[in-house]
Design a protein around this motif. Structure first.
Motif, mmCIF file in Angstrom:
data_model
loop_
_atom_site.group_PDB
_atom_site.id
_atom_site.type_symbol
_atom_site.label_atom_id
_atom_site.label_comp_id
_atom_site.label_asym_id
_atom_site.label_seq_id
_atom_site.Cartn_x
_atom_site.Cartn_y
_atom_site.Cartn_z
ATOM 1 N N TRP A 47 -6.678 17.275 -33.086
ATOM 2 C CA TRP A 47 -8.420 16.947 -34.258
ATOM 3 C C TRP A 47 -8.408 15.360 -34.063
ATOM 4 O O TRP A 47 -9.446 14.779 -34.201
ATOM 5 C CB TRP A 47 -8.279 17.578 -34.660
ATOM 6 N N ARG A 50 -8.908 12.936 -31.055
ATOM 7 C CA ARG A 50 -9.615 13.764 -29.902
ATOM 8 C C ARG A 50 -11.150 12.613 -31.132
ATOM 9 O O ARG A 50 -12.051 12.453 -30.209
ATOM 10 C CB ARG A 50 -10.311 14.867 -30.234
ATOM 11 N N ARG A 51 -10.910 12.460 -31.828
ATOM 12 C CA ARG A 51 -12.530 11.519 -33.173
ATOM 13 C C ARG A 51 -11.596 10.422 -32.484
ATOM 14 O O ARG A 51 -13.296 9.523 -32.279
ATOM 15 C CB ARG A 51 -12.124 12.042 -34.861
ATOM 16 N N ARG A 54 -13.431 9.919 -29.088
ATOM 17 C CA ARG A 54 -14.610 10.113 -29.051
ATOM 18 C C ARG A 54 -15.871 8.638 -29.272
ATOM 19 O O ARG A 54 -15.583 7.959 -28.583
ATOM 20 C CB ARG A 54 -14.952 11.337 -29.358
ATOM 21 N N PHE A 55 -14.765 7.815 -30.566
ATOM 22 C CA PHE A 55 -15.594 6.893 -30.637
ATOM 23 C C PHE A 55 -14.998 5.770 -29.529
ATOM 24 O O PHE A 55 -15.705 5.120 -29.702
ATOM 25 C CB PHE A 55 -14.813 6.100 -31.899
ATOM 26 N N GLU A 56 -13.850 5.616 -28.908
ATOM 27 C CA GLU A 56 -13.659 5.184 -27.275
ATOM 28 C C GLU A 56 -14.561 5.192 -26.581
ATOM 29 O O GLU A 56 -14.464 4.372 -25.802
ATOM 30 C CB GLU A 56 -12.198 5.345 -27.520
ATOM 31 N N ARG A 57 -14.913 6.114 -26.608
ATOM 32 C CA ARG A 57 -15.971 6.503 -25.051
ATOM 33 C C ARG A 57 -17.322 6.199 -25.529
ATOM 34 O O ARG A 57 -18.107 5.637 -24.432
ATOM 35 C CB ARG A 57 -16.033 8.178 -25.253
ATOM 36 N N LEU A 58 -17.694 6.365 -26.582
ATOM 37 C CA LEU A 58 -18.814 5.218 -27.542
ATOM 38 C C LEU A 58 -19.134 3.849 -27.153
ATOM 39 O O LEU A 58 -19.818 3.019 -27.013
ATOM 40 C CB LEU A 58 -19.496 5.882 -29.004
ATOM 41 N N ASN A 70 -17.960 13.547 -22.391
ATOM 42 C CA ASN A 70 -17.157 14.373 -23.088
ATOM 43 C C ASN A 70 -15.707 15.697 -22.165
ATOM 44 O O ASN A 70 -16.920 16.623 -21.237
ATOM 45 C CB ASN A 70 -17.768 15.537 -24.461
ATOM 46 N N TYR A 72 -13.583 17.854 -22.562
ATOM 47 C CA TYR A 72 -12.794 18.591 -23.287
ATOM 48 C C TYR A 72 -13.349 20.364 -22.934
ATOM 49 O O TYR A 72 -14.815 20.872 -22.552
ATOM 50 C CB TYR A 72 -12.661 18.127 -24.728
ATOM 51 N N ASP A 95 -6.037 11.350 -23.609
ATOM 52 C CA ASP A 95 -6.241 10.759 -24.437
ATOM 53 C C ASP A 95 -5.299 9.807 -25.017
ATOM 54 O O ASP A 95 -5.438 9.338 -25.578
ATOM 55 C CB ASP A 95 -6.687 11.756 -25.673
ATOM 56 N N LEU A 185 -10.648 8.896 -20.700
ATOM 57 C CA LEU A 185 -11.024 9.221 -21.367
ATOM 58 C C LEU A 185 -12.193 10.193 -20.723
ATOM 59 O O LEU A 185 -12.933 10.968 -21.995
ATOM 60 C CB LEU A 185 -11.707 8.872 -23.096
#
Length: 403
Positions: A47, A50-51, A54-58, A70, A72, A95, A185
């Motif tokens: 969990w 993945r957060r 997510r920050f790295e994708r942004l 995303n 997943y 990830d 990612l």
């Protein structure tokens, strides 16, 4: 430039933290995986990871200008089921791969980019700040450059001359880091290809089903009504003749209307056969190929036995390959005989071969053959045309039959 510098600086900060998190949590999860604590720890670690991802994708999308989707799969159920689903999801391990690579990748690109940006900016602003840090122990050549006013302005000119290189290099390093992050990612390209292929096949199957429905509606609806109208006109003609009105102008109109209905019925049947031949739905591809061979104006040897169940879209495409090849043999090749063979391949697919003894010289890029090729390729199939001058012409189509 400012966005690239901010992205690289964030990479230098986040990279070591993400790497430390990945190493520590991987070791802890591996050690505790044989205990009851292993599963809850794995769920919590995933969990959090993945957060971070997510920050790295942004962050990567901010630099690339395109949001990183995303990757997943939705997970539900009790903890054991969620844990199994997470371990089987490739995105979980992608990830982890990025968290491990973020330190070397982010550190290398970030340090190089930041050093280039800071050094070039410092050189450009040398007259503003260099006077505050005098160094009497410099080499004589550097002493003039650093400790004199003309030298500082010359240093600034060098910085301005190197600015175009820095303005290219720093954003390029930022995009490199973001591209690696987006590749790891984001969605797996191989999975996207599989999903797109499955979606396309579902669309093709749905289109085939819709064509069969239209064919049945025309066959059972409009065609039946036209036949009934023709019978009504024939009955009206009989009554007119029985009443002694054979020469009445109204009877001529009735006969004309009946002829028009007959022509409309012929056109409708031709349209139905062009949409989805009824014999395919009723008796299958083998019977349809036999019917095409029987209707040809020259001898056709047809071999199409034991084909089994075939997807409707494959049946229709194979039928039209045979029909078009026979039509070309009649109209363009001047063939005297033809062979048609349809058989299942070793891997469960379908292979259709049409060979005529005509003059050859068929153009594979012609509108008819090119349209057939596109129809075959839409089903992940392949079509080859061999037609040397003087013949013979051979058309081969192969279809996968996975539903």
């Amino acid at each position: 430039m400012g966005r690239a510098v901010a992205h690289l600086f964030a990479g230098v900060v986040v990279g070591p933290l993400a790497f430390a998190w990945a190493v520590a949590t991987t070791l802890a999860t591996a050690v505790l995986s044989f205990t009851y604590v292993g599963l809850p720890l794995f769920l919590v670690v995933t969990w959090v990871s993945r957060r971070v991802a997510r920050f790295e994708r942004l962050r990567a999308g901010w630099v690339l200008g395109v949001a990183v989707p995303n990757p997943y799969e939705p997970v539900a159920g009790h903890p054991w089921r969620r844990g199994r689903a997470l371990t089987r999801d490739p995105a979980t391990w992608r990830d982890l791969a990025w968290l491990g690579l973020s330190f070397p990748v982010g550190g290398l690109t970030g340090v190089v980019g930041l050093v280039v940006a800071v050094v070039d900016l410092g050189a450009v602003l040398a007259p503003v700040w260099l006077w505050a840090v005098p160094n009497p122990h410099l080499h004589p050549a550097a002493h003039w450059l650093f400790n004199t006013v003309p030298g500082r302005f010359a240093f600034s000119a060098l910085g301005l001359a190197a600015a175009p290189l820095a303005l290219r290099l720093v954003p390029a390093l930022s995009r490199l880091q973001a591209s690696v992050a987006a590749r790891l990612l984001g969605p797996d390209p191989r999975r996207q290809v599989v999903e797109l292929r499955a979606t396309r096949l579902r669309v093709v199957d749905a289109q085939a089903a819709e064509l069969r429905r239209i064919e049945r509606d025309l066959h059972d609806g409009a065609q039946a009504r036209i036949v009934a109208a023709g019978m009504t006109l024939a009955l009206a003609d009989r009554r007119l003749r029985a009443a002694g009105l054979a020469d009445d102008p109204a009877r001529a109109d009735v006969l004309n209307a009946r002829r028009q209905l007959d022509d409309a019925l012929v056109e409708l049947r031709r349209l139905v056969r062009g949409i989805y031949p009824p014999i395919l739905a009723d008796r299958g591809l083998a019977a349809a190929v036999a019917a095409l061979a029987a209707d040809a104006p020259f001898p056709v040897t047809a071999r199409a036995d034991d084909l089994g169940d075939l997807p409707p879209a494959v049946e229709a495409a194979a039928y039209f390959v045979v029909a078009e090849a026979l039509a070309n043999a009649v109209k363009h090749a001047g063939a005297a005989a033809c062979e048609v063979e349809a058989a299942r391949t070793a891997d469960g697919g379908l292979a259709v071969t049409v060979r005529d003894d005509g003059r050859g010289g068929a153009d594979p890029a012609g509108s008819g053959l090119d349209g057939l090729r596109r129809r075959v390729e839409a089903l992940d199939g392949r079509m080859d045309v061999t037609s040397p001058p003087g013949g013979p012409t051979t058309v081969t189509a192969e279809f996968p039959c996975a539903s």
